[in-house]
Structure formats: C-alpha cells, structure tokens
Design a protein around this motif. Structure first.
Motif, PDB file in Angstrom:
ATOM      1  N   ARG A 213       0.773  -1.252   0.000  1.00 25.83           N
ATOM      2  CA  ARG A 213       0.000   0.000   0.000  1.00 25.83           C
ATOM      3  C   ARG A 213       0.802   1.299   0.000  1.00 25.83           C
ATOM      4  O   ARG A 213       0.362   2.285  -0.569  1.00 25.83           O
ATOM      5  CB  ARG A 213      -1.017   0.031   1.132  1.00 25.83           C
ATOM      6  CG  ARG A 213      -2.241  -0.812   0.783  1.00 25.83           C
ATOM      7  CD  ARG A 213      -3.344  -0.574   1.780  1.00 25.83           C
ATOM      8  NE  ARG A 213      -3.798  -1.870   2.268  1.00 25.83           N
ATOM      9  CZ  ARG A 213      -3.513  -2.354   3.446  1.00 25.83           C
ATOM     10  NH1 ARG A 213      -2.801  -1.667   4.308  1.00 25.83           N
ATOM     11  NH2 ARG A 213      -3.953  -3.538   3.790  1.00 25.83           N
ATOM     12  N   SER A 235       7.808  -6.019  -6.946  1.00 28.09           N
ATOM     13  CA  SER A 235       7.141  -6.188  -8.233  1.00 28.09           C
ATOM     14  C   SER A 235       7.360  -4.927  -9.062  1.00 28.09           C
ATOM     15  O   SER A 235       7.813  -3.901  -8.555  1.00 28.09           O
ATOM     16  CB  SER A 235       5.649  -6.434  -8.029  1.00 28.09           C
ATOM     17  OG  SER A 235       5.046  -5.267  -7.499  1.00 28.09           O
ATOM     18  N   SER A 268       0.373 -10.092  -6.539  1.00 25.49           N
ATOM     19  CA  SER A 268      -0.743 -10.871  -7.086  1.00 25.49           C
ATOM     20  C   SER A 268      -0.266 -12.114  -7.848  1.00 25.49           C
ATOM     21  O   SER A 268      -0.974 -13.104  -7.930  1.00 25.49           O
ATOM     22  CB  SER A 268      -1.601  -9.997  -7.998  1.00 25.49           C
ATOM     23  OG  SER A 268      -0.827  -9.476  -9.053  1.00 25.49           O
ATOM     24  N   GLN A 272       3.819 -11.990 -15.780  1.00 20.99           N
ATOM     25  CA  GLN A 272       5.121 -11.353 -16.031  1.00 20.99           C
ATOM     26  C   GLN A 272       5.977 -11.334 -14.762  1.00 20.99           C
ATOM     27  O   GLN A 272       7.206 -11.314 -14.836  1.00 20.99           O
ATOM     28  CB  GLN A 272       4.946  -9.906 -16.514  1.00 20.99           C
ATOM     29  CG  GLN A 272       4.204  -9.768 -17.816  1.00 20.99           C
ATOM     30  CD  GLN A 272       2.731  -9.492 -17.612  1.00 20.99           C
ATOM     31  OE1 GLN A 272       2.209  -9.656 -16.516  1.00 20.99           O
ATOM     32  NE2 GLN A 272       2.051  -9.100 -18.668  1.00 20.99           N
ATOM     33  N   HIS A 273       5.336 -11.319 -13.621  1.00 16.74           N
ATOM     34  CA  HIS A 273       6.104 -11.368 -12.372  1.00 16.74           C
ATOM     35  C   HIS A 273       6.668 -12.776 -12.175  1.00 16.74           C
ATOM     36  O   HIS A 273       7.855 -12.951 -11.901  1.00 16.74           O
ATOM     37  CB  HIS A 273       5.237 -10.968 -11.176  1.00 16.74           C
ATOM     38  CG  HIS A 273       6.006 -10.928  -9.896  1.00 16.74           C
ATOM     39  ND1 HIS A 273       6.771  -9.843  -9.525  1.00 16.74           N
ATOM     40  CD2 HIS A 273       6.199 -11.860  -8.929  1.00 16.74           C
ATOM     41  CE1 HIS A 273       7.386 -10.116  -8.381  1.00 16.74           C
ATOM     42  NE2 HIS A 273       7.046 -11.331  -7.995  1.00 16.74           N
ATOM     43  N   ASN A 287      -0.995 -13.260   0.991  1.00 22.99           N
ATOM     44  CA  ASN A 287      -1.906 -12.402   0.246  1.00 22.99           C
ATOM     45  C   ASN A 287      -3.295 -12.462   0.888  1.00 22.99           C
ATOM     46  O   ASN A 287      -3.707 -13.522   1.364  1.00 22.99           O
ATOM     47  CB  ASN A 287      -1.964 -12.886  -1.211  1.00 22.99           C
ATOM     48  CG  ASN A 287      -2.454 -11.810  -2.160  1.00 22.99           C
ATOM     49  OD1 ASN A 287      -3.555 -11.288  -1.999  1.00 22.99           O
ATOM     50  ND2 ASN A 287      -1.635 -11.483  -3.137  1.00 22.99           N
TER      51      ASN A 287
HETATM   52  C1  LIG Z   1       5.082  -6.016 -20.881  1.00 30.59           C
HETATM   53  C2  LIG Z   1       4.871  -6.173 -19.413  1.00 30.59           C
HETATM   54  C3  LIG Z   1       5.940  -6.554 -18.619  1.00 30.59           C
HETATM   55  C4  LIG Z   1       5.778  -6.679 -17.236  1.00 30.59           C
HETATM   56  N1  LIG Z   1       6.859  -7.064 -16.484  1.00 30.59           N
HETATM   57  C5  LIG Z   1       6.713  -7.220 -15.147  1.00 30.59           C
HETATM   58  C6  LIG Z   1       7.804  -7.635 -14.333  1.00 30.59           C
HETATM   59  O1  LIG Z   1       8.924  -7.835 -14.813  1.00 30.59           O
HETATM   60  N2  LIG Z   1       7.601  -7.803 -13.008  1.00 30.59           N
HETATM   61  C7  LIG Z   1       6.411  -7.574 -12.422  1.00 30.59           C
HETATM   62  O2  LIG Z   1       6.303  -7.743 -11.190  1.00 30.59           O
HETATM   63  N3  LIG Z   1       5.366  -7.166 -13.150  1.00 30.59           N
HETATM   64  C8  LIG Z   1       5.494  -6.982 -14.505  1.00 30.59           C
HETATM   65  N4  LIG Z   1       4.422  -6.535 -15.222  1.00 30.59           N
HETATM   66  C9  LIG Z   1       3.219  -6.092 -14.500  1.00 30.59           C
HETATM   67  C10 LIG Z   1       2.315  -7.231 -14.086  1.00 30.59           C
HETATM   68  O3  LIG Z   1       1.420  -7.500 -15.141  1.00 30.59           O
HETATM   69  C11 LIG Z   1       1.514  -6.857 -12.837  1.00 30.59           C
HETATM   70  O4  LIG Z   1       0.803  -5.667 -13.089  1.00 30.59           O
HETATM   71  C12 LIG Z   1       2.367  -6.643 -11.579  1.00 30.59           C
HETATM   72  O5  LIG Z   1       3.243  -7.729 -11.383  1.00 30.59           O
HETATM   73  C13 LIG Z   1       1.469  -6.489 -10.386  1.00 30.59           C
HETATM   74  O6  LIG Z   1       2.221  -6.115  -9.265  1.00 30.59           O
HETATM   75  P1  LIG Z   1       1.719  -6.431  -7.799  1.00 30.59           P
HETATM   76  O7  LIG Z   1       1.499  -7.876  -7.661  1.00 30.59           O
HETATM   77  O8  LIG Z   1       2.646  -5.786  -6.866  1.00 30.59           O
HETATM   78  O9  LIG Z   1       0.390  -5.579  -7.726  1.00 30.59           O
HETATM   79  P2  LIG Z   1      -1.210  -6.027  -7.835  1.00 30.59           P
HETATM   80  O10 LIG Z   1      -1.391  -6.822  -9.050  1.00 30.59           O
HETATM   81  O11 LIG Z   1      -1.905  -4.791  -7.622  1.00 30.59           O
HETATM   82  O12 LIG Z   1      -1.319  -6.981  -6.634  1.00 30.59           O
HETATM   83  C14 LIG Z   1      -1.327  -6.604  -5.302  1.00 30.59           C
HETATM   84  C15 LIG Z   1      -1.663  -7.850  -4.511  1.00 30.59           C
HETATM   85  O13 LIG Z   1      -1.588  -7.544  -3.152  1.00 30.59           O
HETATM   86  C16 LIG Z   1      -2.680  -8.142  -2.491  1.00 30.59           C
HETATM   87  N5  LIG Z   1      -2.924  -7.339  -1.286  1.00 30.59           N
HETATM   88  C17 LIG Z   1      -3.487  -6.115  -1.184  1.00 30.59           C
HETATM   89  N6  LIG Z   1      -3.458  -5.698   0.077  1.00 30.59           N
HETATM   90  C18 LIG Z   1      -2.868  -6.654   0.795  1.00 30.59           C
HETATM   91  C19 LIG Z   1      -2.536  -6.799   2.166  1.00 30.59           C
HETATM   92  N7  LIG Z   1      -2.803  -5.837   3.064  1.00 30.59           N
HETATM   93  N8  LIG Z   1      -1.940  -7.927   2.579  1.00 30.59           N
HETATM   94  C20 LIG Z   1      -1.661  -8.905   1.679  1.00 30.59           C
HETATM   95  N9  LIG Z   1      -1.933  -8.828   0.378  1.00 30.59           N
HETATM   96  C21 LIG Z   1      -2.519  -7.710  -0.056  1.00 30.59           C
HETATM   97  C22 LIG Z   1      -3.804  -8.125  -3.468  1.00 30.59           C
HETATM   98  O14 LIG Z   1      -4.735  -9.147  -3.175  1.00 30.59           O
HETATM   99  C23 LIG Z   1      -3.067  -8.371  -4.778  1.00 30.59           C
HETATM  100  O15 LIG Z   1      -2.996  -9.753  -5.061  1.00 30.59           O
HETATM  101  C24 LIG Z   1       4.540  -6.413 -16.611  1.00 30.59           C
HETATM  102  C25 LIG Z   1       3.461  -6.061 -17.417  1.00 30.59           C
HETATM  103  C26 LIG Z   1       3.608  -5.938 -18.790  1.00 30.59           C
HETATM  104  C27 LIG Z   1       2.409  -5.561 -19.617  1.00 30.59           C
END
Ligand SMILES: Cc1cc2nc3c(=O)[nH]c(=O)nc-3n(C[C@H](O)[C@H](O)[C@H](O)COP(=O)(O)OP(=O)(O)OC[C@H]3O[C@@H](n4cnc5c(N)ncnc54)[C@H](O)[C@@H]3O)c2cc1C
Lengths: 321, 249
Positions: A213, A235, A268, A272-273, A287
């Motif tokens: 957050r 991420s 999440s 890609q991650h 999560n």
């Molecule tokens: C061409 C391209 C390349 C990409 N390359 C990468 C890459 O190299 N690496 C990468 O990481 N992403 C990459 N992405 C982005 C990827 O698609 C995701 O958008 C990104 O990984 C999401 O990051 P996140 O999991 O931190 O955020 P979110 O997808 O927003 O996930 C947040 C997560 O946290 C959880 N959450 C929320 N609050 C809490 C809490 N209090 N306690 C526990 N859990 C909680 C939610 O349930 C959710 O699952 C790429 C995208 C594209 C289009």
C-alpha cells in the motif's frame, strides 16, 4: 577437444556462481571424456584462485593484470578466445551474468561457435550437442542443438549447485598482448550499496508488491529480510512508482532470479512477475486474496494481511534462533 | 549522429504458449505480437535523445530481421516515432545469423550508436547486441540502465552486482540496454499512427549466413503440486515446514 571455462571474480573474490561454474565444467568435461581449464582475468590472489580447487579445478590459467580488473567485453573475449584456440578447446563455458552476457556472444562470433545462453543442465546428449534452456520467459523449456565444432554456453545460476571435489591446483600465468585501441570504454566511478545483500546472489529473497500500500510500510519487509539474511525485491509497479529502486524489480522485464526461498508478500502473481521467479526452489505467498494467482505457483501460502503476517514471521524467526 | 534500434517481434507477455508438430514449433495461432519490451524502452530513450536539442541526433531508425508478417510491429515502431524502419527479409533462425544480417546492413549503412535489448522475451537468447558489436568490431557496453551524451561521447551506467558503474564511451558503440533506460515505453498517438503510414519501411534481401544452432524441441514445465495453505495465526508451522519439509531454512 578440451573445455575452457571463464570464472569471473568481483574485486578479486569469487562467488558461489564461480564455484558452481567449476562444478558444472568438471562434470561436463568428464561427460565429454576430456580435460578442462579454468581461466581467471584480473588481479586475484593465489589463495583465492586455489579456492576453486575445492570444486575440482586442477588447472587454472590466470591473467593477473590490474588493467583488466573491470570488464571490457572486447578485451575479455579476445583473451578467452586466444586461450581457447591455444588449448584446442571445443567448449567454452561461463556464468550467465552481466559479464557472461557481454563476453560469450563476442566469443561466439570470433570463433564461429554456436552459442546458447542460460543453460539449465548438463547437455542432454553430446553428439549431437543438445542443451536445455528456458524459453518464453520461464513459460517453457527449449532444447537447442549446437552444430558448430566449437560451442559456447552460459549456465543459469543455481542450475547445477556446488559439488565439492578437492584437488591440487596448478596455476599458470598468462600475459596476453593487448592493443590499447581495445580499451575504448572507461569506468569513471563505481557506486555500490555495500550494506545490502545482492539480489542475484541471495539464497533467500523477501519480495513485496502493491499490497504493501505505501512505501512507508517497507520497514516490516526489511526487518524480515534482516532476520533471514535475505535480499529484498519488489514487483514492477512498486519500482515504477519509485517506492523502491529499479535494481529490486524482479520479473520478465526486471531481474530473473532463482533463490532457494522466495517470499511474495502482497504480490498478485501476474504472469510477467512469475516469469522472473519461477525457478525459485520454494515460494511462499502471503496475500489477502485467496484467489490471487500467486497461490497457483507457490509451495506454501498464507491468506492474510502483510501488515500482520510479516511482523509475526520476523518474531517467530528471531525466537527460534 | 544516427541511432539504430534493434527490434525483436515477440508474443504479447500474457500469451499462453503452445507448441505444435510434436512440440518442435511454437504455435503462433491467435498470438498477439508486440515489440520486445526492452527494445521498446530502447526506442523510447533513442527518441528522447533525439528530441533533446542539446544533442545532435538527426536520425533514429529501427531494424528487424523477419518475414513480411512482422511489418505490423515495425509500423508500430514508426508510429512511436522512429524515422525509418528496415526489415531484413530472413527467418530469424538464431542469434548468430540475426546479428550477422544486421551487421551486414550496418557495414553498408553506418550508424553511430546501436541499441539492443538485453534479451528477447521469446527465445531469451540475450546475445544479438554483443554479437553485432563483435561483427562490427565496435565497443560495447552491456546491462546499460542509463545513457546520455557528453559532447560527442556517451555517459552510460552499467548495472553490476550490488551497484552500478558510470562509464564513458566513444562512438561507434553498441549499448545493450535493460530496465531503467527509459521510465515508460511510449505508446503511439493518433498523429504518430497517421505519420507512420508515410514513413519509409525498407525491405532488404538477406545475405547468406550460416546457422549454428537449432531448436529441436520444446517442453512445458511440470505442473506444480498444490500450494499448502497455512494459518496466519500460526506462522511457526510455516517455519517448521520450510526447515524440515522444503529444507530451505
Ligand atoms: C510487458 C509487461 C511486462 C511486465 N513485467 C513485469 C515484471 O517484470 N515484473 C512484475 O512484477 N510485473 C510486470 N508486469 C506487470 C504485471 O502484469 C503486474 O501488473 C504486476 O506484477 C502487479 O504487481 P503487484 O502484484 O505488486 O500488484 P497487484 O497486481 O496490484 O497486486 C497486489 C496484490 O496484493 C494483495 N494485497 C493487497 N493488500 C494486501 C494486504 N494488506 N496484505 C496482503 N496482500 C494484499 C492483493 O490481493 C493483490 O494480489 C509487466 C506487465 C507488462 C504488460
């Protein structure tokens, strides 16, 4: 017919990846029924060179030249190719890291040698020479055949592990003739975060995502990393937002890592991650969302709030010490 | 000064990969193609360098080795802002042959700076850029996270374990770039898309190039076992399993 491997040092010190390279090379050489040589470039003390003997390096060629302490890919490629020719090497190996990525392709061109990057195992067959590697950013594996007489491969980190095999080491010095015109790039300065564990080398990684957050909440990530002796990662959105530095970004467009243990907190698990972490031996996901895709790739999962679970983990680990 | 950006045409990152002909070929049916993410960032940075009036960059072109079906991707690069696209009409068989094709073009049509992405997100070869540098006998800097001009020379940052190096380099140069080189990839705007139609897309015949490696087979990773769910109130259970079952602590 022999095998030659380039063991990179960092400021005169080898790392586990260098030792893994020696282990891999020793085993490949016995698969090919031939001898192998380890090449070291830049100033490295004799004692440090000898440490490679723990993993079976009997013969080391050391280019102990301070002018070559930092990587100039042209120069390194030239020296390694020269030695490979001199020794009649048919397979050239290095680690898949920032230097291997820069040097191996040059050697491939110089020696007209087919190259495969980030190999995951010993060759599946040696005649024809077929190696296994990842493809489509961890979504699949590909078997690639190298048809040229000389072959160049880089090996992925943690693909083989360390296999101890103490031997006596013989060290030869080699002084290449180098043309000054090859040194066209100049390193002006180096910035290092000395107090931080490097992500690529870490056995344990604590990684956090947008679920944290706010960047202000990262203290609990760092505390857990500290008790585990782990590196921290994040991420992509977290680094894009500037919550953490780019060097922590893992995934398809960031770093690809293969630690023994990976904690994904508030991540999440987008495809890609996962591309950057799928070679981790064990993945733990924390999560709030039971449907989060990260649970599909994790070995262990906790449904819960990172703000609550991370401090509990830190405390439990401290107590168990 | 002229900058050439190497473009790889890759499946969209969300593609579910499938193979055909007994797992010997990538099945591209229904696949959306994109510019390789790092190449897109490289192009973005090249355009920024051109737009900065303090620099004397007068051309940013893109080059790609591939068949006619990839012209869509090259048009996208033109729409983003490249001045010219060059397609060498050959099947991109392996990194060595792709780099050889691009180097052959460069020998006839010199550029001062060549950008290439750290790897291509399809076959993950990560070697074309450095191979071009060797074919051309150019200097090269890999793992580049930042590039700017200082007069006629370049100041680059190279990522190294645990930090970075500031490097000064002369042209001609190949920079193999990665994350950080530009913040956000540019997306084509309407005006760019219109203009792209009029920009040159040159198709060049391939030269004879030896192919040194070939793909023999693909394999999907083994399905993972189910995730063991543990109680948030008893994290010591997790530690116990990490120690004694997974043996990673
Ligand atoms: C061409 C391209 C390349 C990409 N390359 C990468 C890459 O190299 N690496 C990468 O990481 N992403 C990459 N992405 C982005 C990827 O698609 C995701 O958008 C990104 O990984 C999401 O990051 P996140 O999991 O931190 O955020 P979110 O997808 O927003 O996930 C947040 C997560 O946290 C959880 N959450 C929320 N609050 C809490 C809490 N209090 N306690 C526990 N859990 C909680 C939610 O349930 C959710 O699952 C790429 C995208 C594209 C289009």
């Amino acid at each position: 017919m022999s095998v030659i491997a380039f063991a990179k040092n960092w400021n005169g010190k080898f790392k586990n990846s260098s030792y893994e390279l020696v282990s891999y090379t020793k085993n490949l050489a016995s698969q090919l029924n031939t001898k192998f040589i380890i090449v070291s470039i830049g100033e490295v003390k004799e004692e440090e060179l000898k440490s490679l003997g723990k993993y079976g390096a009997e013969r080391i060629i050391s280019v102990n030249n301070s002018q070559m302490n930092t990587l100039t890919s042209r120069v390194y490629a030239q020296v390694i190719s020269e030695l490979a020719e001199k020794e009649g090497a048919s397979t050239i190996i290095m680690s898949d890291n920032e230097s291997g990525k820069a040097i191996a392709p040059r050697i491939s061109v110089k020696m007209k040698a087919g190259m495969v990057a980030a190999v995951l195992e010993l060759p599946i067959t040696i005649n024809p020479f077929v190696v296994k590697k990842g493809a489509f950013s961890g979504k699949a594996f590909e078997y690639v055949q190298i048809d040229s007489p000389v072959k160049v491969i880089t090996i992925a980190k943690n693909c083989f592990g360390l296999k101890e095999n103490q031997v006596d080491v013989s060290i030869e010095e080699y002084a290449p003739q180098l043309d000054a015109s090859l040194f066209k790039i100049q390193v002006l300065e180096e910035e290092k975060q000395t107090n931080r564990m490097d992500l690529a080398d870490a056995d344990i990684v604590v990684s956090a995502g947008r679920g944290m957050r706010s960047p202000d909440n990262w203290g609990i990530v760092e505390e857990l990393a500290a008790v585990l002796g782990a590196a921290t990662a994040c991420s992509r959105p977290v680094s894009d937002e500037g919550w953490r530095g780019h060097e922590e970004h893992v995934g398809q467009t960031g770093k690809v890592i293969a630690p023994n243990l990976y904690f994904a907190a508030g991540i999440s698990g987008a495809i890609q991650h996962v591309a950057g972490i799928s070679r981790s031996k064990c993945i733990v996901a924390i999560n709030t969302d039971p449907e989060a895709p990260i649970f599909g790739v994790a070995n262990y999962g906790i449904i819960g709030d990172v703000m609550d679970v991370l401090p509990k983990l830190t405390k439990a680990i401290s107590n168990s010490k | 000064m002229k900058i050439l950006v190497c473009i790889s045409n890759v499946p969209d990152t969300t593609t579910k990969v499938k193979f055909k002909e007994e797992n010997t070929l990538f099945d591209d049916s229904g696949v959306q193609w994109i510019i390789n993410p790092w190449d897109e960032l490289a192009l973005t940075r090249a355009l920024e360098l051109k737009e900065d009036a303090g620099n004397s960059v007068d051309e940013v072109s893109v080059i790609h080795v591939g068949g006619a079906q990839t012209d869509v991707t090259l048009r996208k690069a033109l729409a983003i802002g490249a001045d010219k696209a060059i397609r060498i009409d050959a099947c991109p068989a392996d990194a060595y042959s792709v780099a050889g094709q691009i180097a052959a073009y460069l020998k006839e049509n010199p550029f001062d700076i060549v950008f290439s992405g750290i790897e291509s997100s399809d076959y993950n070869g990560s070697s074309v850029g450095a191979m071009i540098a060797e074919f051309m006998d150019y200097s090269g800097v890999s793992s580049v996270t930042s590039v700017a001009f200082e007069g006629d020379e370049l100041i680059l940052y190279r990522a190294i374990p645990g930090g970075k190096q500031k490097i000064k380099a002369k042209i001609p140069l190949v920079a193999v770039v990665q994350k950080g080189i530009a913040t956000e990839p540019r997306i084509p705007a309407m005006r760019g898309i219109m203009m792209a139609r009029k920009k040159p897309l040159e198709v060049k015949p391939a030269i004879e190039m030896q192919i040194l490696t070939k793909s023999v087979k693909f394999e999907m990773p083994e399905a993972k076992g189910a995730c063991k769910m543990l109680d948030a109130e008893h994290v010591e259970q997790l530690l116990e399993l990490l120690k004694n079952e997974a043996k990673v602590l």
